[in-house]
Design a protein around this motif. Structure first.
Motif, short mmCIF file in Angstrom:
data_model
loop_
_atom_site.label_atom_id
_atom_site.label_comp_id
_atom_site.label_asym_id
_atom_site.label_seq_id
_atom_site.Cartn_x
_atom_site.Cartn_y
_atom_site.Cartn_z
N SER A 60 -26.53 48.21 -2.90
CA SER A 60 -26.68 48.84 -1.86
C SER A 60 -28.13 48.27 -1.86
CB SER A 60 -27.09 49.67 -2.26
OG SER A 60 -27.62 50.97 -0.77
N VAL A 61 -28.56 47.49 -2.34
CA VAL A 61 -30.15 46.93 -2.11
C VAL A 61 -29.56 46.03 -0.98
CG1 VAL A 61 -31.54 45.73 -2.51
CG2 VAL A 61 -32.00 48.29 -3.56
N SER A 62 -28.49 44.81 -1.35
CA SER A 62 -28.81 43.88 -0.81
C SER A 62 -27.27 43.97 0.37
CB SER A 62 -27.27 42.98 -1.99
OG SER A 62 -28.48 42.27 -3.10
N GLN A 63 -26.96 44.90 0.95
CA GLN A 63 -26.70 45.72 1.54
C GLN A 63 -27.54 45.13 2.92
OE1 GLN A 63 -24.18 49.18 2.35
NE2 GLN A 63 -22.84 47.94 3.84
N GLN A 64 -28.64 46.61 2.41
CA GLN A 64 -29.20 46.52 3.08
C GLN A 64 -30.61 45.12 3.46
OE1 GLN A 64 -31.98 49.92 1.66
NE2 GLN A 64 -30.42 50.20 0.93
N LEU A 65 -30.46 44.23 2.78
CA LEU A 65 -31.72 43.37 2.89
C LEU A 65 -30.29 42.51 3.92
CD1 LEU A 65 -33.06 42.86 -0.19
CD2 LEU A 65 -33.96 43.90 1.72
N SER A 66 -28.96 42.81 3.92
CA SER A 66 -27.31 41.85 4.01
C SER A 66 -27.57 39.86 4.13
CB SER A 66 -27.98 41.17 6.52
OG SER A 66 -28.70 42.04 6.98
N CYS A 67 -27.13 40.85 2.55
CA CYS A 67 -27.77 39.44 1.91
C CYS A 67 -25.97 39.90 0.49
CB CYS A 67 -28.74 39.04 0.88
SG CYS A 67 -28.94 39.78 -0.48
N VAL A 68 -25.78 38.80 0.17
CA VAL A 68 -24.81 39.33 -0.98
C VAL A 68 -25.32 39.71 -2.26
CG1 VAL A 68 -22.43 38.35 -1.43
CG2 VAL A 68 -22.69 38.24 0.66
N TYR A 69 -24.76 39.69 -3.20
CA TYR A 69 -25.49 40.41 -4.51
C TYR A 69 -24.47 39.62 -5.31
CZ TYR A 69 -26.77 42.26 -9.12
OH TYR A 69 -27.65 42.96 -10.06
N GLN A 70 -24.65 38.99 -6.24
CA GLN A 70 -23.82 38.40 -7.41
C GLN A 70 -24.47 38.94 -8.91
OE1 GLN A 70 -21.04 36.40 -7.65
NE2 GLN A 70 -20.85 37.18 -9.79
N ALA A 71 -23.88 39.72 -9.32
CA ALA A 71 -23.72 40.25 -10.98
C ALA A 71 -24.48 39.18 -11.57
CB ALA A 71 -23.18 40.94 -11.27
N SER A 72 -25.68 38.67 -12.87
CA SER A 72 -26.01 37.95 -13.16
C SER A 72 -25.35 38.19 -14.65
CB SER A 72 -28.27 38.35 -14.07
OG SER A 72 -27.08 39.66 -14.47
N ALA A 73 -25.89 36.84 -14.73
CA ALA A 73 -24.55 36.23 -16.21
C ALA A 73 -25.06 36.92 -17.62
CB ALA A 73 -25.20 35.68 -16.97
N LEU A 74 -26.53 38.01 -17.76
CA LEU A 74 -26.77 39.21 -18.01
C LEU A 74 -25.98 40.54 -17.86
CD1 LEU A 74 -29.10 40.03 -20.71
CD2 LEU A 74 -30.56 40.43 -18.95
N GLU A 75 -26.12 40.81 -17.16
CA GLU A 75 -25.12 42.31 -16.80
C GLU A 75 -23.94 42.05 -17.17
OE1 GLU A 75 -26.53 43.66 -12.43
OE2 GLU A 75 -27.43 42.24 -12.12
N LEU A 76 -23.00 40.59 -16.75
CA LEU A 76 -21.66 40.71 -16.89
C LEU A 76 -21.48 40.80 -18.47
CD1 LEU A 76 -20.89 37.83 -14.27
CD2 LEU A 76 -20.45 40.12 -13.88
N ARG A 77 -22.19 39.74 -19.00
CA ARG A 77 -22.07 39.95 -20.36
C ARG A 77 -22.63 41.50 -21.05
NH1 ARG A 77 -25.37 35.57 -21.05
NH2 ARG A 77 -27.60 37.18 -21.55
N GLY A 78 -23.41 42.33 -21.00
CA GLY A 78 -23.44 43.34 -21.59
C GLY A 78 -22.45 44.16 -20.93
#
Length: 207
Positions: A60-78
């Protein structure tokens, strides 16, 4: 305003750190062979839902900043670690299986994997309950799981998967009715906001 939105990252990192600690406790509990399967399922599901919410906040924050959010390796691994714990639990506790489909779909969305398989997994949670007394009741999605799957599909699947006229609005309206019955006011509000955005022609993402 941008600084305020970016400051959420610190809170997210702290929350992820807490999730990592809790995840370790869960794995220890599974290794120990605790008989409290229902409690383990509740704990594991809470961890995965928390991780999902953190990811959605960043989206949601990335959309407001008009950028694409990519989940981090830490997020994906967890997320994958907790999903593995859920799969492990489902081997001996059938009610956990219906949560596996939903969280597997979320993991694929986070990793930006091929949407075809993701759509199939979400469809497992969108299937209606069978006739009472037939099949395996614990494998059928609950009303909440059905609503969650509707929201994930509407928010994150590519337009080509929900291309029928009015399909997204209809799915969101169905989710809203279910959430209202469940008394989930926060998610209901989010759902209603998505319907408004869709009606105004704005790209729908969870916020």
């Amino acid at each position: 305003a941008v600084r305020a939105m970016l400051s959420k990252q610190d809170g997210s990192q702290a929350s992820l750190s807490q999730c990592e600690k809790a995840s370790g406790y869960l794995r220890e509990s599974l290794d120990f062979g605790s008989p409290a399967k229902a409690a383990q399922l509740l704990f594991c599901d809470l961890l995965l839902v928390t991780r999902t919410n953190l990811w959605q906040q960043q989206m949601s924050v990335s959309q407001q900043l008009s950028c694409v959010y990519q989940a981090s390796a830490l997020e994906l691994r967890g997320f994958q670690q907790d999903l593995s714990s859920l799969r492990r639990l489902a081997q001996t506790f059938r009610p956990a299986m219906r949560r596996v489909f939903l969280h597997e779909a979320t993991a694929r969305l986070m990793a930006r994997a091929s949407p075809t398989r993701t759509h199939q997994l979400l469809d497992r949670s969108l299937r209606r309950r069978g006739v009472q007394g037939t099949g395996e009741p614990e494998s059928h999605p609950t009303p909440r799981e059905h609503a969650e799957a509707l929201l994930l599909a509407c928010c994150y699947l590519p337009p080509s998967f929900l291309a029928a006229p009015g399909q997204r609005v209809g799915m969101l309206a169905e989710a809203a009715r279910t959430l209202e019955k469940l008394g989930d006011k926060r998610t209901l509000h989010d759902c209603q906001q998505m319907i408004i955005k869709l009606g105004s022609g704005t790209t729908v993402t969870s916020g």
